[in-house]
Design a protein around this motif. Sequence first.
Motif, PDB file in Angstrom:
ATOM      1  N   PRO A  86       6.075   1.823   6.490  1.00 44.56           N
ATOM      2  CA  PRO A  86       5.181   1.072   6.701  1.00 44.56           C
ATOM      3  C   PRO A  86       4.343   0.431   8.071  1.00 44.56           C
ATOM      4  O   PRO A  86       3.596  -0.093   7.782  1.00 44.56           O
ATOM      5  CB  PRO A  86       6.385  -0.167   5.677  1.00 44.56           C
ATOM      6  N   ALA A  87       4.661   0.667   8.777  1.00 44.89           N
ATOM      7  CA  ALA A  87       4.178   0.266   9.883  1.00 44.89           C
ATOM      8  C   ALA A  87       3.198   1.293  10.641  1.00 44.89           C
ATOM      9  O   ALA A  87       2.416   0.586  11.292  1.00 44.89           O
ATOM     10  CB  ALA A  87       5.394   0.048  10.890  1.00 44.89           C
ATOM     11  N   GLN A  88       2.297   2.596   9.796  1.00 46.54           N
ATOM     12  CA  GLN A  88       1.619   3.198  10.055  1.00 46.54           C
ATOM     13  C   GLN A  88       0.570   2.910   9.218  1.00 46.54           C
ATOM     14  O   GLN A  88      -0.676   3.448   9.111  1.00 46.54           O
ATOM     15  CB  GLN A  88       1.675   4.722   9.711  1.00 46.54           C
ATOM     16  N   ALA A  89       0.390   1.573   8.765  1.00 43.97           N
ATOM     17  CA  ALA A  89      -1.103   0.913   8.099  1.00 43.97           C
ATOM     18  C   ALA A  89      -2.434   1.397   8.943  1.00 43.97           C
ATOM     19  O   ALA A  89      -2.301   0.954   9.873  1.00 43.97           O
ATOM     20  CB  ALA A  89      -0.494  -0.393   7.447  1.00 43.97           C
ATOM     21  N   THR A  90      -3.615   1.458   7.904  1.00 46.25           N
ATOM     22  CA  THR A  90      -4.797   1.445   8.919  1.00 46.25           C
ATOM     23  C   THR A  90      -5.205  -0.414   9.017  1.00 46.25           C
ATOM     24  O   THR A  90      -5.009  -0.922   7.390  1.00 46.25           O
ATOM     25  CB  THR A  90      -5.596   2.025   8.618  1.00 46.25           C
ATOM     26  N   ARG A 116       0.693  -0.839   0.202  1.00 45.76           N
ATOM     27  CA  ARG A 116      -0.175   0.377   0.284  1.00 45.76           C
ATOM     28  C   ARG A 116       1.154   0.956   0.534  1.00 45.76           C
ATOM     29  O   ARG A 116       0.447   2.076  -0.916  1.00 45.76           O
ATOM     30  CB  ARG A 116      -0.744  -0.112   1.191  1.00 45.76           C
ATOM     31  N   ALA A 117       2.005   1.220   0.521  1.00 45.37           N
ATOM     32  CA  ALA A 117       2.833   2.724   0.921  1.00 45.37           C
ATOM     33  C   ALA A 117       3.265   2.459  -0.662  1.00 45.37           C
ATOM     34  O   ALA A 117       3.578   3.700  -0.977  1.00 45.37           O
ATOM     35  CB  ALA A 117       3.862   2.270   1.507  1.00 45.37           C
ATOM     36  N   SER A 118       3.635   1.554  -1.622  1.00 49.62           N
ATOM     37  CA  SER A 118       4.746   1.400  -2.756  1.00 49.62           C
ATOM     38  C   SER A 118       3.637   2.323  -3.579  1.00 49.62           C
ATOM     39  O   SER A 118       4.226   2.878  -4.725  1.00 49.62           O
ATOM     40  CB  SER A 118       4.877   0.707  -3.286  1.00 49.62           C
ATOM     41  N   PHE A 119       2.414   2.571  -3.475  1.00 46.59           N
ATOM     42  CA  PHE A 119       1.663   3.067  -4.406  1.00 46.59           C
ATOM     43  C   PHE A 119       0.499   4.273  -3.512  1.00 46.59           C
ATOM     44  O   PHE A 119      -0.596   4.757  -4.022  1.00 46.59           O
ATOM     45  CB  PHE A 119      -0.003   1.753  -4.092  1.00 46.59           C
ATOM     46  N   GLY A 120       1.217   4.572  -3.234  1.00 47.96           N
ATOM     47  CA  GLY A 120       1.072   5.532  -1.573  1.00 47.96           C
ATOM     48  C   GLY A 120       0.067   5.863  -1.124  1.00 47.96           C
ATOM     49  O   GLY A 120      -0.953   7.201  -1.688  1.00 47.96           O
ATOM     50  N   ASP A 121      -0.582   5.072  -0.766  1.00 44.81           N
ATOM     51  CA  ASP A 121      -1.724   5.000  -0.086  1.00 44.81           C
ATOM     52  C   ASP A 121      -1.705   6.091   1.011  1.00 44.81           C
ATOM     53  O   ASP A 121      -1.227   5.792   2.076  1.00 44.81           O
ATOM     54  CB  ASP A 121      -2.225   3.468   0.241  1.00 44.81           C
ATOM     55  N   THR A 122      -2.374   7.312   0.751  1.00 42.64           N
ATOM     56  CA  THR A 122      -2.784   8.015   2.103  1.00 42.64           C
ATOM     57  C   THR A 122      -2.858   7.343   3.088  1.00 42.64           C
ATOM     58  O   THR A 122      -3.175   8.066   4.321  1.00 42.64           O
ATOM     59  CB  THR A 122      -3.266   9.473   2.010  1.00 42.64           C
ATOM     60  N   ARG A 123      -4.104   6.378   3.477  1.00 37.49           N
ATOM     61  CA  ARG A 123      -4.157   5.580   4.891  1.00 37.49           C
ATOM     62  C   ARG A 123      -2.973   5.051   5.384  1.00 37.49           C
ATOM     63  O   ARG A 123      -2.839   5.020   6.467  1.00 37.49           O
ATOM     64  CB  ARG A 123      -5.032   4.605   4.356  1.00 37.49           C
ATOM     65  N   THR A 124      -2.182   4.983   4.543  1.00 37.08           N
ATOM     66  CA  THR A 124      -0.810   5.394   5.967  1.00 37.08           C
ATOM     67  C   THR A 124      -0.299   6.099   6.320  1.00 37.08           C
ATOM     68  O   THR A 124       0.683   6.196   6.882  1.00 37.08           O
ATOM     69  CB  THR A 124       0.250   3.949   4.657  1.00 37.08           C
ATOM     70  N   THR A 125      -0.567   6.946   6.244  1.00 35.21           N
ATOM     71  CA  THR A 125      -0.230   8.102   7.140  1.00 35.21           C
ATOM     72  C   THR A 125      -0.621   8.699   7.826  1.00 35.21           C
ATOM     73  O   THR A 125      -2.025   8.627   8.256  1.00 35.21           O
ATOM     74  CB  THR A 125      -0.483   9.926   5.766  1.00 35.21           C
ATOM     75  N   THR A 126      -0.134   9.239   8.564  1.00 34.28           N
ATOM     76  CA  THR A 126      -0.484   9.343   9.540  1.00 34.28           C
ATOM     77  C   THR A 126      -0.817  10.799   9.746  1.00 34.28           C
ATOM     78  O   THR A 126      -0.644  12.432   9.418  1.00 34.28           O
ATOM     79  CB  THR A 126       0.787   9.624  11.090  1.00 34.28           C
ATOM     80  N   HIS A 127      -2.296  11.345  10.224  1.00 28.93           N
ATOM     81  CA  HIS A 127      -2.685  12.503  10.603  1.00 28.93           C
ATOM     82  C   HIS A 127      -2.747  13.530  12.186  1.00 28.93           C
ATOM     83  O   HIS A 127      -2.851  12.979  12.724  1.00 28.93           O
ATOM     84  CB  HIS A 127      -4.141  12.984   9.779  1.00 28.93           C
ATOM     85  N   GLN A 128      -2.639  14.605  12.052  1.00 32.53           N
ATOM     86  CA  GLN A 128      -2.454  15.119  13.058  1.00 32.53           C
ATOM     87  C   GLN A 128      -4.295  15.040  14.230  1.00 32.53           C
ATOM     88  O   GLN A 128      -5.248  15.124  13.128  1.00 32.53           O
ATOM     89  CB  GLN A 128      -2.624  17.010  13.513  1.00 32.53           C
ATOM     90  N   HIS A 129      -4.547  14.445  14.658  1.00 32.80           N
ATOM     91  CA  HIS A 129      -5.428  14.282  15.528  1.00 32.80           C
ATOM     92  C   HIS A 129      -6.885  15.422  15.476  1.00 32.80           C
ATOM     93  O   HIS A 129      -8.171  16.314  15.186  1.00 32.80           O
ATOM     94  CB  HIS A 129      -5.719  13.639  16.329  1.00 32.80           C
ATOM     95  N   ALA A 130      -5.812  16.999  15.605  1.00 31.84           N
ATOM     96  CA  ALA A 130      -7.069  18.406  16.038  1.00 31.84           C
ATOM     97  C   ALA A 130      -6.246  19.003  14.763  1.00 31.84           C
ATOM     98  O   ALA A 130      -6.357  18.603  13.556  1.00 31.84           O
ATOM     99  CB  ALA A 130      -6.031  19.439  16.430  1.00 31.84           C
ATOM    100  N   PRO A 131      -7.764  19.446  13.956  1.00 30.39           N
ATOM    101  CA  PRO A 131      -7.580  20.378  13.155  1.00 30.39           C
ATOM    102  C   PRO A 131      -6.694  20.750  13.497  1.00 30.39           C
ATOM    103  O   PRO A 131      -6.124  22.039  13.688  1.00 30.39           O
ATOM    104  CB  PRO A 131      -9.250  21.117  13.156  1.00 30.39           C
ATOM    105  N   GLN A 132      -6.181  21.596  11.681  1.00 35.43           N
ATOM    106  CA  GLN A 132      -4.651  22.224  11.447  1.00 35.43           C
ATOM    107  C   GLN A 132      -5.822  23.238  10.850  1.00 35.43           C
ATOM    108  O   GLN A 132      -6.537  23.157   9.661  1.00 35.43           O
ATOM    109  CB  GLN A 132      -3.741  21.466  10.614  1.00 35.43           C
ATOM    110  N   ALA A 133      -4.961  24.474  10.658  1.00 34.46           N
ATOM    111  CA  ALA A 133      -5.430  25.631  10.103  1.00 34.46           C
ATOM    112  C   ALA A 133      -4.785  25.939   8.498  1.00 34.46           C
ATOM    113  O   ALA A 133      -5.970  26.364   7.534  1.00 34.46           O
ATOM    114  CB  ALA A 133      -5.205  27.336  10.853  1.00 34.46           C
ATOM    115  N   ALA A 134      -3.572  24.995   8.542  1.00 37.02           N
ATOM    116  CA  ALA A 134      -3.295  24.317   6.908  1.00 37.02           C
ATOM    117  C   ALA A 134      -2.739  23.731   7.002  1.00 37.02           C
ATOM    118  O   ALA A 134      -2.875  22.697   8.247  1.00 37.02           O
ATOM    119  CB  ALA A 134      -1.668  25.238   7.666  1.00 37.02           C
ATOM    120  N   PRO A 135      -2.948  23.022   5.262  1.00 40.01           N
ATOM    121  CA  PRO A 135      -2.710  21.688   5.893  1.00 40.01           C
ATOM    122  C   PRO A 135      -1.720  21.376   6.241  1.00 40.01           C
ATOM    123  O   PRO A 135      -0.251  21.934   6.858  1.00 40.01           O
ATOM    124  CB  PRO A 135      -2.873  21.231   3.987  1.00 40.01           C
ATOM    125  N   SER A 136      -1.302  20.193   7.175  1.00 38.92           N
ATOM    126  CA  SER A 136       0.350  19.503   7.713  1.00 38.92           C
ATOM    127  C   SER A 136       1.228  18.990   6.413  1.00 38.92           C
ATOM    128  O   SER A 136       0.165  18.002   6.130  1.00 38.92           O
ATOM    129  CB  SER A 136      -0.185  18.999   8.949  1.00 38.92           C
TER     130      SER A 136
END
Length: 166
Positions: A162-166, A136-156
């Motif tokens: 690879p260890a951050q899969a859903t 999935r990471a090799s295909f750029g699956d964005t769900r392997t990305t960790t996002h901030q829990h709090a809303p951000q004013a600008a994109p973080s």
Amino acid sequence: MAAQTQYEELARQLSAVGAVKREVARIMPTECSAGSAAVLALLERHGDMRMSNLSELLAVDMSVTSRYAAHLAERGWIDRSPDPADKRSRILHLTAEGRAMIAELSRRSAELLAERLSDWTDDEVSQLIRLMTRLRASFGDTRTTTHQHAPQAAPSRTTRTPAQAT
């Protein structure tokens, strides 16, 4: 690098994964579609988030995300509240009912997988998880990305591992 025939066989095997997904879908509650389940899982994993972040994680248009959010809110599984930083935007939150539903979905999926993979070793299951995460990471699956829990004013900016899969 793998031979052409290996990639062809891999393509066939990946195509056949659809049968596994369909069987998992069959054991889910009828009121919770695969898309709804994905939204609940992402909110559980990443916490409260803006609709735009959810669209990015799902890799779908904002109109699709909006329909999912409406469906989930109607069932009481999520709340949508105004973003304090941008009143035009909404923040999605899992409710207690949503957490109960995600627990039920997880239980059903785990039971099915445990039953079907009962002859697999723990190491084989771990290896499959690792390899699927890497694929999935090799295909750029964005769900392997960790996002901030709090809303951000600008994109973080996020990093992918690879260890951050859903």
